[in-house]
Design a protein around this motif. Structure first.
Motif, mmCIF file in Angstrom:
data_model
loop_
_atom_site.group_PDB
_atom_site.id
_atom_site.type_symbol
_atom_site.label_atom_id
_atom_site.label_comp_id
_atom_site.label_asym_id
_atom_site.label_seq_id
_atom_site.Cartn_x
_atom_site.Cartn_y
_atom_site.Cartn_z
ATOM 1 N N ILE A 27 -8.704 26.313 24.006
ATOM 2 C CA ILE A 27 -7.915 25.193 24.521
ATOM 3 C C ILE A 27 -8.312 23.887 23.835
ATOM 4 O O ILE A 27 -7.444 23.110 23.395
ATOM 5 N N THR A 28 -9.606 23.651 23.727
ATOM 6 C CA THR A 28 -10.080 22.408 23.095
ATOM 7 C C THR A 28 -9.636 22.335 21.638
ATOM 8 O O THR A 28 -9.143 21.288 21.174
ATOM 9 N N ARG A 29 -9.770 23.435 20.912
ATOM 10 C CA ARG A 29 -9.397 23.448 19.496
ATOM 11 C C ARG A 29 -7.887 23.338 19.320
ATOM 12 O O ARG A 29 -7.400 22.689 18.392
ATOM 13 N N ARG A 30 -7.131 23.968 20.224
ATOM 14 C CA ARG A 30 -5.670 23.894 20.149
ATOM 15 C C ARG A 30 -5.185 22.468 20.374
ATOM 16 O O ARG A 30 -4.346 21.951 19.623
ATOM 17 N N ASP A 31 -5.727 21.808 21.407
ATOM 18 C CA ASP A 31 -5.302 20.440 21.712
ATOM 19 C C ASP A 31 -5.663 19.486 20.574
ATOM 20 O O ASP A 31 -4.903 18.555 20.264
ATOM 21 N N ALA A 32 -6.820 19.720 19.954
ATOM 22 C CA ALA A 32 -7.227 18.866 18.830
ATOM 23 C C ALA A 32 -6.273 19.050 17.649
ATOM 24 O O ALA A 32 -5.900 18.076 16.971
ATOM 25 N N LEU A 33 -5.845 20.311 17.407
ATOM 26 C CA LEU A 33 -4.919 20.580 16.313
ATOM 27 C C LEU A 33 -3.548 19.954 16.595
ATOM 28 O O LEU A 33 -2.901 19.422 15.679
ATOM 29 N N ILE A 34 -3.114 19.996 17.843
ATOM 30 C CA ILE A 34 -1.828 19.386 18.217
ATOM 31 C C ILE A 34 -1.845 17.890 17.915
ATOM 32 O O ILE A 34 -0.875 17.339 17.362
ATOM 33 N N LYS A 35 -2.931 17.221 18.235
ATOM 34 C CA LYS A 35 -3.032 15.784 17.950
ATOM 35 C C LYS A 35 -2.945 15.511 16.457
ATOM 36 O O LYS A 35 -2.275 14.566 16.018
ATOM 37 N N LYS A 36 -3.618 16.338 15.667
ATOM 38 C CA LYS A 36 -3.588 16.149 14.214
ATOM 39 C C LYS A 36 -2.182 16.365 13.666
ATOM 40 O O LYS A 36 -1.727 15.620 12.793
ATOM 41 N N ALA A 39 0.034 13.427 14.567
ATOM 42 C CA ALA A 39 -0.326 12.256 13.760
ATOM 43 C C ALA A 39 0.183 12.383 12.333
ATOM 44 O O ALA A 39 0.513 11.379 11.689
ATOM 45 N N ALA A 40 0.273 13.647 11.844
ATOM 46 C CA ALA A 40 0.739 13.880 10.477
ATOM 47 C C ALA A 40 2.262 14.006 10.400
ATOM 48 O O ALA A 40 2.808 14.202 9.314
ATOM 49 N N GLY A 41 2.933 13.907 11.550
ATOM 50 C CA GLY A 41 4.388 13.963 11.555
ATOM 51 C C GLY A 41 4.983 15.345 11.756
ATOM 52 O O GLY A 41 6.201 15.516 11.693
ATOM 53 N N PHE A 42 4.154 16.369 12.040
ATOM 54 C CA PHE A 42 4.645 17.729 12.252
ATOM 55 C C PHE A 42 4.879 17.958 13.748
ATOM 56 O O PHE A 42 4.169 18.749 14.399
ATOM 57 N N LYS A 43 5.866 17.258 14.310
ATOM 58 C CA LYS A 43 6.085 17.304 15.758
ATOM 59 C C LYS A 43 6.588 18.666 16.230
ATOM 60 O O LYS A 43 6.179 19.161 17.282
ATOM 61 N N GLU A 44 7.500 19.300 15.478
ATOM 62 C CA GLU A 44 8.022 20.605 15.882
ATOM 63 C C GLU A 44 6.925 21.667 15.841
ATOM 64 O O GLU A 44 6.821 22.507 16.739
ATOM 65 N N LEU A 45 6.118 21.631 14.783
ATOM 66 C CA LEU A 45 5.014 22.585 14.689
ATOM 67 C C LEU A 45 4.008 22.349 15.807
ATOM 68 O O LEU A 45 3.445 23.305 16.366
ATOM 69 N N ALA A 46 3.820 21.086 16.181
ATOM 70 C CA ALA A 46 2.905 20.769 17.285
ATOM 71 C C ALA A 46 3.396 21.394 18.590
ATOM 72 O O ALA A 46 2.596 21.898 19.390
ATOM 73 N N LEU A 47 4.710 21.386 18.801
ATOM 74 C CA LEU A 47 5.275 22.014 20.003
ATOM 75 C C LEU A 47 5.050 23.518 19.988
ATOM 76 O O LEU A 47 4.749 24.127 21.015
ATOM 77 N N ASP A 48 5.225 24.130 18.805
ATOM 78 C CA ASP A 48 4.990 25.572 18.685
ATOM 79 C C ASP A 48 3.524 25.913 18.965
ATOM 80 O O ASP A 48 3.214 26.913 19.624
ATOM 81 N N VAL A 49 2.631 25.100 18.446
ATOM 82 C CA VAL A 49 1.201 25.333 18.667
ATOM 83 C C VAL A 49 0.852 25.183 20.149
ATOM 84 O O VAL A 49 0.036 25.933 20.686
ATOM 85 N N LYS A 50 1.492 24.228 20.813
ATOM 86 C CA LYS A 50 1.237 24.021 22.235
ATOM 87 C C LYS A 50 1.599 25.259 23.053
ATOM 88 O O LYS A 50 1.027 25.503 24.122
ATOM 89 N N ALA A 51 2.545 26.059 22.557
ATOM 90 C CA ALA A 51 2.973 27.266 23.274
ATOM 91 C C ALA A 51 2.002 28.425 23.112
ATOM 92 O O ALA A 51 2.103 29.428 23.825
ATOM 93 N N LEU A 52 1.055 28.310 22.164
ATOM 94 C CA LEU A 52 0.075 29.381 21.975
ATOM 95 C C LEU A 52 -0.851 29.455 23.177
ATOM 96 O O LEU A 52 -1.358 28.458 23.652
ATOM 97 N N ARG A 53 -1.086 30.668 23.652
ATOM 98 C CA ARG A 53 -1.890 30.872 24.848
ATOM 99 C C ARG A 53 -3.312 31.309 24.499
ATOM 100 O O ARG A 53 -3.561 31.915 23.459
#
Length: 271
Positions: A27-36, A39-53
């Motif tokens: 969870i900690t590593r996933r949330d950190a990756l979502i922020k990155k 910040a880099a402009g990959f909003k759609e990919l960030a949403l996909d990553v957020k769905a990872l369980r």
């Protein structure tokens, strides 16, 4: 986008990164990756990553094995593909030999499962389920399972059907009709295969239950051994304390005797 020395271009890259690590840190590593990613402009990919369980305990162990034993996993996938091809040929009326492909497949499962550090029975069942389903082979290679893969009913358990009789000349066939049995139909062969699959699956279920019971008994025995060792350590500590107490009693008694003798001597001098 890069994360350390890894390039993240899609959800597959992100999953490989996140599932390559302890489950408790997911969870900690996933949330950190979502922020990155945001910040880099990959909003759609960030949403996909957020769905990872977060992976289950068994899934996390399966993912670890995939990275620790890539050659063994690849050999298992190849063995599963060979067995599936042989089964398909049998079901289509061919005379493919299933004995050797099945032996290689089971040996490959055992090889990969032997790397499990915990929950060996459940991990082996998950490995077999993933190997049996071609759609899960990519996840098996990458080690990106969030949940335990589910078994494909009957895979790896097809029994070799009755051999088809060779074609006979018309005259020979006419003379042997009364004594020879009719050749099994395709429907009969399929039914026989299904019966064999059902029996095999039931036997596997009983085996898994027996293995789980054995694991539970072994865990209970280990716990009892640990409790016995703890009690032994406590007993040893009590015995050492007892010896020290006895030593102190002896020392105190000796001093008391010395004082008593000195007092008696002093009394005798006064008389």
């Amino acid at each position: 986008m890069s994360d350390g020395d890894r390039q993240i271009t899609d959800i597959t890259d992100a999953a490989r990164l996140l599932y390559d690590g302890p489950a408790e840190e997911f969870i900690t590593r996933r949330d950190a990756l979502i922020k990155k990613l945001r910040a880099a402009g990959f909003k759609e990919l960030a949403l996909d990553v957020k769905a990872l369980r977060k992976p289950s305990v068994v899934a996390a162990e399966l993912n670890r094995i995939a990275r620790a034993e890539p050659e063994a996993v690849e050999a298992l996938i190849a063995a599963a593909s060979s067995l599936r091809a042989a089964q398909d040929e049998v079901l289509s009326g061919g005379d493919s030999d299933l004995v050797e492909p099945r032996r290689v497949y089971r040996a490959a499962i055992a090889r990969v499962a032997s790397s499990a550090l915990r929950h060996q029975v459940k991990v082996q069942a998950a490995i077999q389920a993933a190997a049996a389903d071609p759609a899960q082979h990519a996840q098996l290679r990458d080690g990106t399972f969030a949940a335990e893969p589910q078994a494909t009913v009957g895979f790896g358990s097809v029994s070799t059907p009755v051999e088809q009789p060779r074609a006979q000349p018309a005259k020979e066939a006419a003379t042997s009709t009364a004594t020879s049995k009719p050749a099994p139909t395709r429907r009969q062969l399929t039914a026989a295969v299904k019966v064999a699959e059902k029996a095999f699956n039931a036997a596997e279920k009983r085996l898994r239950a027996a293995q789980e019971s054995a694991d539970a008994a072994a865990a209970a025995a280990t716990e009892l051994d640990e409790q016995a060792e703890s009690l032994e350590r406590q007993l040893a500590k009590i015995q050492r304390a007892r010896v020290k107490a006895q030593t102190k009693v002896v020392s105190a008694q000796s001093k008391l005797d010395e004082v008593t003798e000195a007092h008696e001597a002093a009394n005798r001098g006064l008389i």
